[in-house]
Motif scaffolding. Structure first.
Motif, PDB file in Angstrom:
ATOM      1  N   ASN A 198      11.893 -37.164  20.238  1.00  0.00           N
ATOM      2  CA  ASN A 198      10.692 -37.568  19.517  1.00  0.00           C
ATOM      3  C   ASN A 198      10.777 -38.935  18.855  1.00  0.00           C
ATOM      4  N   TYR A 221      10.335 -42.569  17.761  1.00  0.00           N
ATOM      5  CA  TYR A 221       9.160 -43.403  18.043  1.00  0.00           C
ATOM      6  C   TYR A 221       9.342 -44.847  17.594  1.00  0.00           C
ATOM      7  N   LEU A 222       9.538 -45.035  16.280  1.00  0.00           N
ATOM      8  CA  LEU A 222       9.578 -46.392  15.758  1.00  0.00           C
ATOM      9  C   LEU A 222      10.694 -47.219  16.413  1.00  0.00           C
ATOM     10  N   LEU A 244      10.057 -48.139  20.017  1.00  0.00           N
ATOM     11  CA  LEU A 244       8.899 -49.031  20.024  1.00  0.00           C
ATOM     12  C   LEU A 244       9.345 -50.470  19.772  1.00  0.00           C
ATOM     13  N   VAL A 286       7.211 -40.780  24.845  1.00  0.00           N
ATOM     14  CA  VAL A 286       6.423 -40.795  23.617  1.00  0.00           C
ATOM     15  C   VAL A 286       5.800 -42.181  23.394  1.00  0.00           C
ATOM     16  N   ALA A 292       6.409 -34.356  19.067  1.00  0.00           N
ATOM     17  CA  ALA A 292       6.658 -35.642  18.415  1.00  0.00           C
ATOM     18  C   ALA A 292       5.476 -36.023  17.539  1.00  0.00           C
ATOM     19  N   PRO A 293       5.730 -36.631  16.368  1.00  0.00           N
ATOM     20  CA  PRO A 293       4.618 -37.067  15.518  1.00  0.00           C
ATOM     21  C   PRO A 293       3.619 -37.930  16.281  1.00  0.00           C
ATOM     22  N   VAL A 329       2.930 -37.880  19.411  1.00  0.00           N
ATOM     23  CA  VAL A 329       2.174 -37.047  20.343  1.00  0.00           C
ATOM     24  C   VAL A 329       1.156 -36.202  19.580  1.00  0.00           C
ATOM     25  N   PHE A 359       5.175 -42.286  10.757  1.00  0.00           N
ATOM     26  CA  PHE A 359       4.792 -43.573  11.318  1.00  0.00           C
ATOM     27  C   PHE A 359       4.052 -43.398  12.646  1.00  0.00           C
TER      28      PHE A 359
END
Lengths: 280, 295
Positions: free
Chosen positions: A214, A216-217, A220, A230, B117-118, B120, B230
């Motif tokens: 999961n 993300y940041l 990214l 994701v 996931a946040p 998602v 975020f």
């Protein structure tokens, strides 16, 4: 049960069923949307029944990604996510096992200093040191690589604490017996401590796999070609409001959820244990 | 507590802790120190000049209406997320603790959003509420409610709160359920014999005994809302709508000021403030854990 109140029991079931429906609703809508074509969705009244385009949307997503040329296919994103999640999980568990072993079973100068250093990482999530961490990774030439994607995330205070706590409960007689039989520390670690730690490893595996998948940041910031799924979904959305290919995006969303949800449901017992223990 | 039986080796323990310590120093401690030091400098976007400005970055930050607005947004957002997800989870957990048949099934059906996931979760909720395509915003339009997260800041805030709370329900549910199940049944039975109904028993016995769990979850939920959301903000609203952004929480602002606006000194100062917040929350959490042992 304390007493028999049929009405209260019925009410409980009703509330729980409503809760389950509420929790599932967003997924259900996504599932339905992934079976319609874009035109049906753009009218905003696709309804709540599946459409005929399931196969087309999923195969488009899997082999091409969004239908813009040059898009990354979802199979490749999923592969990146899988590699990232597994590398993070395995490395986190491995280095935490080793450092917990050193801290519990050896006496050496700065032992507690190391322990507190590891503890501090709890208070420094990526979010509070974004730019300088990015600069370090850039200077080491690890941008857009699996190494850059994973290594900066694999220090783990929670895993180290969990193993430290567990090692403390292992009877001293085991280490004594191993020493009398002439086993060195590494042999004791591999043949006795590691097999005993397997439940904890399983519990952490679930939590950390989800954590890794999961992310993300961080991806990214540092990835470009190495898109994880994701990230990929959100890049598909960044094309302006009118042209978002929602059916394909929703198909990708469903596929992106399958591995972590599968891991949680398959390893539910360890998952609950891991959640509750890592917070101690 | 210390082990009585230990192994002896001069170099092995250092080799064992080396990977963890190396990563900690290179990717955690060093960047954190960098953030602290550059919060005292002003630097142009190309890194050509760099002036030591003492606490000016912080002074500017606290005089900046946009930053104060972001703090307020973060407070509303995190309290909203904590209240909504904990409230809903407590109701579900109380019900699941009461039913005997199917309790495990409900548990299985309620815990899996933790795995989503946040970012998602954000996309899922965005799709339902997106202007023009979203089925929920469309349905709301039919009954006369104009829901537009692109133009209305309150609509946007409500949606990110709901999306973030949705993902956190499973976690709160598991902890509340564990907390409820650890309350001695004899207490509840005694109250029932004395004639207290379920509602009265809940407020006079269960809820007070649950307060350590509630407090612990409050801290965890605030940490979650501050630092793990975020992806939700980025995918649903991108900090907007409007200026200053109606959903521009502190973590999102650090990112956009540092990476998009390239305002390095200010971004570093914001990082330092966030660090202070995490440290405070972590200390609160650990002090509480020590107390829980006696409970």
């Amino acid at each position: 049960m304390v007493e028999n109140r049929p009405l209260y029991t019925w009410l409980s079931h009703a509330v729980l069923i409503a809760g389950v429906v509420l929790v599932f609703f967003p997924i259900y809508v996504a599932l339905i949307a992934s079976t319609h074509d874009l035109r049906t969705i753009q009218t905003a009244n696709m309804g709540l029944l599946p459409g005929p385009h399931f196969w087309r949307n999923y195969s488009t997503a899997w082999t091409q990604g969004s239908d813009i040329s040059g898009a990354t296919p979802v199979w490749y994103m999923m592969l990146n996510s899988l590699v990232m999640a597994l590398v993070i999980t395995v490395l986190k568990i491995a280095i935490s096992l080793l450092s917990a072993f050193a801290i519990v079973y050896f006496r050496f100068p700065f032992r507690m200093g190391f322990f507190w250093l590891i503890f501090i990482t709890l208070m420094l999530p990526v979010e509070v040191r974004i730019l300088p961490t990015y600069e370090v990774v850039a200077r080491l030439g690890m941008l857009d690589s699996y190494a850059g994607l994973t290594i900066p995330l694999v220090a783990s205070a929670t895993a180290t604490f969990l193993f430290r706590q567990f090692f403390m409960t292992v009877p001293d007689e085991l280490a004594e017996a191993a020493r009398i039989d002439g086993a060195g520390p590494l042999k004791f670690f591999r043949d006795m401590l590691l097999p005993l730690s397997m439940t904890n490893v399983a519990a952490l595996f679930v939590i950390l796999f989800i954590y890794g998948w999961n992310q993300y940041l961080w991806p990214l910031l540092i990835t470009d070609d190495l898109e994880t799924v994701v990230i990929g979904i959100n890049r598909m959305l960044a094309v302006g409001d009118g042209q978002v290919n929602w059916p394909v995006v929703m198909a990708t969303t469903i596929m992106a959820m399958i591995p972590p949800v599968f891991v949680v449901l398959l390893m539910q017992r360890w998952f609950v244990k891991g959640l509750i223990e890592t917070e101690k | 507590m210390e082990k009585r039986v230990v192994f002896r080796s001069a170099s092995l323990p250092y080799l064992l802790v080396l990977p963890q310590i190396a990563i900690t120093l290179i990717f955690f401690i060093w960047p954190a120190l960098q953030a602290i030091s550059s919060s005292f400098y002003r630097e142009d976007a190309f890194g050509l000049s760099r002036d030591f400005v003492w606490l000016q970055n912080f002074e500017r930050l606290f005089a900046d209406a946009a930053y104060l607005a972001s703090m307020q947004t973060t407070a509303v957002f995190s309290l909203g997320v904590a209240a909504l997800s904990m409230g809903v989870a407590l109701v579900f957990a109380t019900m699941a603790d009461h039913v005997i048949r199917g309790a495990t099934a409900y548990k299985t059906l309620l815990i899996w959003p933790y795995a989503v996931a946040p970012a998602v979760a954000g996309v899922l909720w965005l799709f339902m509420f997106a202007p023009t395509v979203g089925i929920v915003s469309f349905a709301l339009g039919q009954i006369g409610i104009d829901w537009n997260i692109r133009t209305d800041g309150d609509d946007a805030m409500l949606l990110v709160i709901v999306a973030a709370a949705w993902k956190q329900i499973s976690y709160n549910f598991l902890f509340f359920l564990a907390g409820l199940q650890s309350i001695p049944k004899s207490l509840i039975e005694a109250a029932a014999i004395d004639g207290a109904g379920p509602g009265k028993r809940f407020w006079t016995i269960v809820f007070p005994l649950l307060s350590p769990t509630t407090f612990f979850l409050l801290v965890i939920n605030v940490v979650y809302a501050f630092f793990d959301t975020f992806g939700i903000i980025h995918s649903i609203t991108d900090g907007g709508p409007g200026s200053p952004g109606a959903t521009n929480i502190l973590v999102f602002k650090v990112f956009s000021d540092g990476f998009i606006a390239l305002n390095l000194g200010s971004s570093a100062a914001q990082s330092v403030i966030l660090m202070a917040i995490v440290i405070t929350l972590t200390v609160v959490q650990f002090r509480y854990i020590e107390k829980k042992v006696h409970y």
